[in-house]
Design an enzyme around this catalytic site. Sequence first.
Site, PDB file in Angstrom:
ATOM      1  N   HIS A  64      20.909  49.357  37.174  1.00  0.00           N
ATOM      2  CA  HIS A  64      22.156  49.216  36.346  1.00  0.00           C
ATOM      3  C   HIS A  64      22.122  49.782  35.301  1.00  0.00           C
ATOM      4  CE1 HIS A  64      22.310  44.647  38.147  1.00  0.00           C
ATOM      5  NE2 HIS A  64      23.278  45.463  38.765  1.00  0.00           N
ATOM      6  N   LYS A 117      30.369  30.657  42.806  1.00  0.00           N
ATOM      7  CA  LYS A 117      29.006  31.275  43.035  1.00  0.00           C
ATOM      8  C   LYS A 117      27.970  30.835  42.161  1.00  0.00           C
ATOM      9  CE  LYS A 117      27.447  36.269  43.821  1.00  0.00           C
ATOM     10  NZ  LYS A 117      27.627  37.546  43.536  1.00  0.00           N
ATOM     11  N   ARG A 141      23.417  52.006  46.385  1.00  0.00           N
ATOM     12  CA  ARG A 141      22.086  52.097  46.796  1.00  0.00           C
ATOM     13  C   ARG A 141      21.949  52.563  48.302  1.00  0.00           C
ATOM     14  NH1 ARG A 141      21.510  46.356  44.092  1.00  0.00           N
ATOM     15  NH2 ARG A 141      23.112  46.184  45.567  1.00  0.00           N
ATOM     16  N   SER A 198      19.508  42.345  41.889  1.00  0.00           N
ATOM     17  CA  SER A 198      19.078  41.323  41.168  1.00  0.00           C
ATOM     18  C   SER A 198      18.657  40.150  42.127  1.00  0.00           C
ATOM     19  CB  SER A 198      20.445  40.592  40.427  1.00  0.00           C
ATOM     20  OG  SER A 198      20.980  41.719  39.781  1.00  0.00           O
TER      21      SER A 198
HETATM   22  O1  PNS Z   1      27.225  42.858  41.299  1.00  0.00           O
HETATM   23  P1  PNS Z   1      28.272  42.285  42.294  1.00  0.00           P
HETATM   24  O2  PNS Z   1      27.921  40.908  42.456  1.00  0.00           O
HETATM   25  O3  PNS Z   1      28.209  43.428  43.695  1.00  0.00           O
HETATM   26  O4  PNS Z   1      29.726  42.748  41.989  1.00  0.00           O
HETATM   27  C1  PNS Z   1      30.747  42.424  42.477  1.00  0.00           C
HETATM   28  C2  PNS Z   1      32.156  42.226  41.540  1.00  0.00           C
HETATM   29  C3  PNS Z   1      31.799  41.498  40.436  1.00  0.00           C
HETATM   30  C4  PNS Z   1      32.583  43.638  41.015  1.00  0.00           C
HETATM   31  C5  PNS Z   1      33.225  41.647  42.723  1.00  0.00           C
HETATM   32  O5  PNS Z   1      32.829  40.316  43.118  1.00  0.00           O
HETATM   33  C6  PNS Z   1      34.667  41.633  41.978  1.00  0.00           C
HETATM   34  O6  PNS Z   1      35.168  42.538  41.510  1.00  0.00           O
HETATM   35  N1  PNS Z   1      35.127  40.418  41.575  1.00  0.00           N
HETATM   36  C7  PNS Z   1      36.209  39.971  40.726  1.00  0.00           C
HETATM   37  C8  PNS Z   1      37.102  39.468  42.089  1.00  0.00           C
HETATM   38  C9  PNS Z   1      38.057  40.503  42.638  1.00  0.00           C
HETATM   39  O7  PNS Z   1      38.719  41.619  41.832  1.00  0.00           O
HETATM   40  N2  PNS Z   1      38.346  40.481  44.136  1.00  0.00           N
HETATM   41  C10 PNS Z   1      39.113  41.316  44.694  1.00  0.00           C
HETATM   42  C11 PNS Z   1      38.572  42.801  45.289  1.00  0.00           C
HETATM   43  S1  PNS Z   1      37.383  42.446  46.370  1.00  0.00           S
END
Ligand code: PNS
Length: 166
Positions: free
Chosen positions: A19, A43, A92, A130
């Site tokens: 990150h 979660k 990645r 993570s």
């Molecule tokens: O680090 P991560 O867990 O891959 O991040 C995922 C994240 C937080 C970017 C994604 O889950 C997110 O955008 N969550 C907010 C909810 C949202 O907007 N959902 C609709 C788009 S799929």
Amino acid sequence: MRKNVAVYPGSFDPITNGHVNIIERALEFFDKLIVAVAYNPNKSALFSVGERTEMIQTALKNDPRITTVSFEGLLVDFVEKQGANVIIRGLRAVSDFEYEFQMTLMNRKLNRKVDTIFLMTGYKWFYTRSKIIKAAASLGGSVRGLVPEAVHQRLKIKIPNYRNVP
Ligand code: PNS
């Protein structure tokens, strides 16, 4: 829309050196970066949003170009409220692609003004995520060098098996 601001969202549970690499590289293109820590009540996380935010700030040495904030709900709404229209994501291994593609298309459907820019993760961090960091640490395996020092120290407090890892 301010073109010089981008949002880098994620769970950051916890922030890894992968990150940090993406953040440093995004700052080559954007003057300001908003690191957005997702709060998802459905979660289960190892660290609270407050802890995750604090570790990010420490890892980035309180760089004035970076703001760390938490958000709940739709990412595109958050991005728009911040006056930005760019989301940064790191890519990645190939396994990331499908999930990222789906998320990007959904975000585009939800808000046409917001787009996603991907940066390939530095090769050193190709398999750093993570989830695997937490899995190794929970069994007492050292993840030093894969996470910022502040995270390594925090893992010692959080995970009993990790307490004595040098
Ligand atoms: O680090 P991560 O867990 O891959 O991040 C995922 C994240 C937080 C970017 C994604 O889950 C997110 O955008 N969550 C907010 C909810 C949202 O907007 N959902 C609709 C788009 S799929």
